[in-house]
Enzyme design. Structure first.
Site, short mmCIF file in Angstrom:
data_model
loop_
_atom_site.label_atom_id
_atom_site.label_comp_id
_atom_site.label_asym_id
_atom_site.label_seq_id
_atom_site.Cartn_x
_atom_site.Cartn_y
_atom_site.Cartn_z
N SER B 142 97.81 12.15 46.41
CA SER B 142 97.86 13.47 45.77
C SER B 142 96.88 14.41 46.45
O SER B 142 95.87 13.96 47.01
CB SER B 142 97.50 13.34 44.29
N TYR B 155 90.84 10.36 38.21
CA TYR B 155 92.09 10.53 38.96
C TYR B 155 91.81 10.96 40.40
O TYR B 155 92.36 10.39 41.35
CB TYR B 155 92.97 11.58 38.27
#
Lengths: 473, 251
Positions: B142, B155
């Site tokens: 990501s 995350y």
């Protein structure tokens, strides 16, 4: 907390066959002793992981590969357990190598009866593949030198096998491709020698027929006989080559030879013609192509040096026996695609015609072996052995991964030829046969092997890529 | 170069980009195994795709934190598919803690699911692909992995780790003809982003993201790519923002 499973704790490792043309990713374990090995078996059984064995990785094809399973490297168990100076009988662990054996025996005046072209193979590998040497016609294969062995079976039991104790299983384990269990101890005999050298006589043979004749004539008076063939030569020169005869020397024949029994005197020279041995493969690589090898073979055939003087010369045992060890990493000369070795065994009655036809078919298809090695064999007692009353020819073909078809077509053609002639193949080197061809070659013997395997390893725990490809059991 | 993917495993294939990748591969005629921990969702996705009558879709229930199970499941699926050309690691979770909340359990879950499970699966695939001298591994990282962000600490850490892992893996196996692809989507409209309070900019559909990912993977050459590419400009700016400023932003 319970101990970790094989699947969670063992690393994955990419292993290749010695030819470098086949690879497999498998879990990997390297037990240090029989207890750890038994523990590995128990885990594998519980987790349903197929197990294969690995030593020095000298099998050319997929005999020591096990895609997705567990490769058990036995080189962690590499001790020479004992050596009897009076009888020359040695006891070794499975990971001990041919080198370990001769280094233990030679100072006491004994040389291993059977050695292959490299000293790297382990005892486990030598037993599982029933390897042979340049004296196969005279002393048989490795199995004929084995007096006794211990087998750790799938259920964790240890059995001592010999020609007296469970001979049927003994004859199945030797040449059994590691499919019946792990050899944890082997007892082998060696041969008394009085000199650290042999006398080597090269004989140029201008045709294949001449090479056969040379063997027939010289076998009764030779200790070793091996033929090298120039597979590029055709027409009248088809099958031309050079035979090397070698004989042991008595103390009377070679008074200085005794001093050469010392290990240090046997070491191979650090360089070849001024080039460090470790770099020689890079030079070989320049010639490892069709034109380069055609030239190399022609030069080798005509090379005059080896025929000087009275036609013979002295070599240490190591120099004569381990030609493949002169150039470390020589297989890398074939590049990333690697090569395959294809060795056929043909009965004496049909050998001359069959091998001539075989060489001719290679030439006709334009797929020529870079090396041809010719030997005489004799039958032996082992169930899946390649031994027969006949002759073998070992061929090294480069692999072209982008265009595999010509080689595959050739070997299929040659396999049919050899099967038609009642021949056999050598699983330790094979990478081209299929299960139907293997079954045709081994017939009832394969059925008997499968029956033994079903009894001893009902869960089929011991596997390999080769065993699956050839449906050995 | 345009690679053909005929046999694929998608870990994290029951929803979001993973499910969409499975659909598109299946439409192309590939046999696809989808791995996920929610059996019912997985069965639904497989049922829907199989009903569409293209490439066969095999569901396999598995929690990626059950690392010991991965090797045998991998072997079974490769056997069912008759080989393997592509492994996609798309499993991932995101937790956005409220201000003042420090939640190790969630941080740990993100590392285990987003990173450690990915190491387990891609290790096995890399070993197999090295041996066969071909194959593609796609990891869904990501853009969040480019900086450590105050709003999603666990995350961003997990995605930074996954990006580094995939780069290391690529550097190990690219020499053996294995294609290791890192994809770093910006914001994609999936269940993961649905609960975000503020609707992020430049959001694309999962369908669009999956088609860009497959196009990137098919090109070969072991790329690392933002999805879509314009996020690369955002990343460039992010990289150059001094920490003293970055920490004041509501990112």
């Amino acid at each position: 907390m319970s101990s970790p499973t094989l699947r969670s704790a063992a690393p994955w490792r990419v292993l290749d066959g010695f030819g470098g043309a086949q690879r497999a990713a498998s879990l990997y374990a390297r037990p240090r002793n029989a207890e750890e090995l038994a523990g590995v078996f128990a885990r594998a059984r519980d987790e349903g992981v197929p197990v294969s064995f690995r030593g020095s990785g000298r099998s050319y094809g997929d005999a020591s590969l096990n895609t997705g399973g567990l490769a058990v490297d036995l080189r962690g168990m590499d001790r020479v357990l004992s050596f009897d100076r009076a009888t020359g009988i040695a006891e070794l662990e499975p990971g001990a190598t041919i080198e370990g054996l001769w280094r233990a025996s030679l100072p006491h005046g004994f040389w291993p009866n059977v050695v292959p072209g490299t000293m790297a193979p382990t005892m486990g590998g030598c037993v599982a593949m029933n390897i042979h040497g340049k004296n196969c016609f005279k002393v048989g294969p490795f199995g004929d030198q084995v007096l006794e062995l211990d087998l750790l079976a799938a259920d964790g039991t240890l059995r001592t096998l010999s020609r007296e104790r469970d001979p049927e299983l003994f004859r199945a384990v030797i040449a059994g491709l590691g499919l019946l269990g792990a050899v944890t101890r082997v007892r082998v005999k060696t041969k008394a020698v009085e000199s650290g050298r042999v006398r080597v006589s090269p004989i140029r043979t201008p045709t294949l027929g001449a090479m056969f004749d040379c063997f027939v004539e010289r076998m009764p008076k030779s200790d070793y006989l091996v033929g090298w063939l120039d597979c590029f030569a055709g027409g009248k020169g088809l099958g031309r080559g050079i035979v090397h005869q070698a004989n042991y020397l008595s103390a009377a024949e070679d008074p200085q030879g005794r001093a050469l029994l010392d290990n240090a005197r046997q070491d191979l020279p650090p360089s070849i013609m001024g080039v460090p041995r470790s770099l020689v493969w890079r030079i070989l690589k320049l010639f490892t192509n069709d034109p380069g090898m055609k030239l190399t073979n022609t030069v080798k055939y005509h090379l005059p040096e080896s025929f000087g003087g009275d036609g013979s010369f002295l070599q240490t045992h190591v120099e004569f026996a381990f030609l493949l060890d002169y150039v470390p990493d020589w297989r890398r000369a074939y590049g990333d695609d690697g090569f395959i070795q294809y060795q056929v065994f043909v009965p004496d009655s049909t050998a001359r015609a069959t091998l001539a036809e075989l060489l001719e078919r290679c030439r006709r298809r334009g797929v020529v072996s870079y090396l041809g090695v010719f030997k005489r064999h004799r039958p032996d007692e082992f169930l899946l052995s390649h031994g027969l009353d006949g002759w073998s020819l070992a061929l090294d073909f480069p692999v072209h991964a982008r265009d595999p078809r010509p080689l595959a077509d050739l070997t299929r053609d040659l396999t049919e030829l050899v099967l038609g002639a009642g021949g056999l193949f050598y699983a330790a080197k094979d990478s081209v046969l299929d299960s139907a061809q293997f079954a045709r070659a081994y017939g009832d013997r394969l059925e008997r092997f499968r029956a033994i395997k079903r009894t001893l390893d009902p869960g089929g725990m011991f596997q390999s890529d080769l065993a699956r490809r050839l449906a050995v059991g | 170069m345009s690679l053909r993917f005929q046999r694929a495993i998608i870990v994290g294939g029951s929803s979001g980009m993973g499910a969409e990748l499975a659909r598109q591969l299946s439409v192309d005629g590939a046999a696809v195994a989808i791995v996920g921990h929610r059996a019912d969702e997985l069965a639904q996705v497989a049922g829907r795709l199989n009903a569409a009558g293209k490439g066969r879709v095999i569901p396999a229930t598995h929690d990626v934190r059950n690392y010991d199970e991965a090797p045998s499941l991998f072997e079974r699926l490769v056997g069912d598919l008759g080989g393997l050309d592509l492994l996609v690691y798309a499993a991932g979770v995101m937790f956005v803690p409220e201000d003042g909340v420090y939640d190790f359990a969630q941080d740990r879950a993100q590392m285990e699911i987003n990173v450690v499970g990915g190491m387990a699966w891609t290790n096995i695939a890399a070993a197999r692909f090295e041996a066969q001298r071909s194959g593609t591994i796609v990891g869904l990282s990501s853009i969040a992995g480019e900086r450590g962000r105050r709003t999603m600490p666990g995350y961003t850490t997990s995605k930074a780790a996954l990006t580094a892992w995939l780069e290391a893996l690529r550097n190990r196996v690219a020499r053996y003809g294995v294609n290791v692809v890192t994809v770093k989507p910006g914001v994609v409209d999936t269940a993961m982003t649905r609960d975000l309070v503020r609707k992020p900019p430049m959001m694309i559909s999962a369908e669009r993201a999956a088609s860009l990912i497959l196009a990137t993977a098919r090109r070969g050459g072991s790329p690392s790519a933002f999805i879509p590419a314009r996020w690369g400009l955002v990343a460039l700016v992010l990289h150059h923002l001094p920490s003293s400023i970055f920490r004041r932003l509501d990112l």
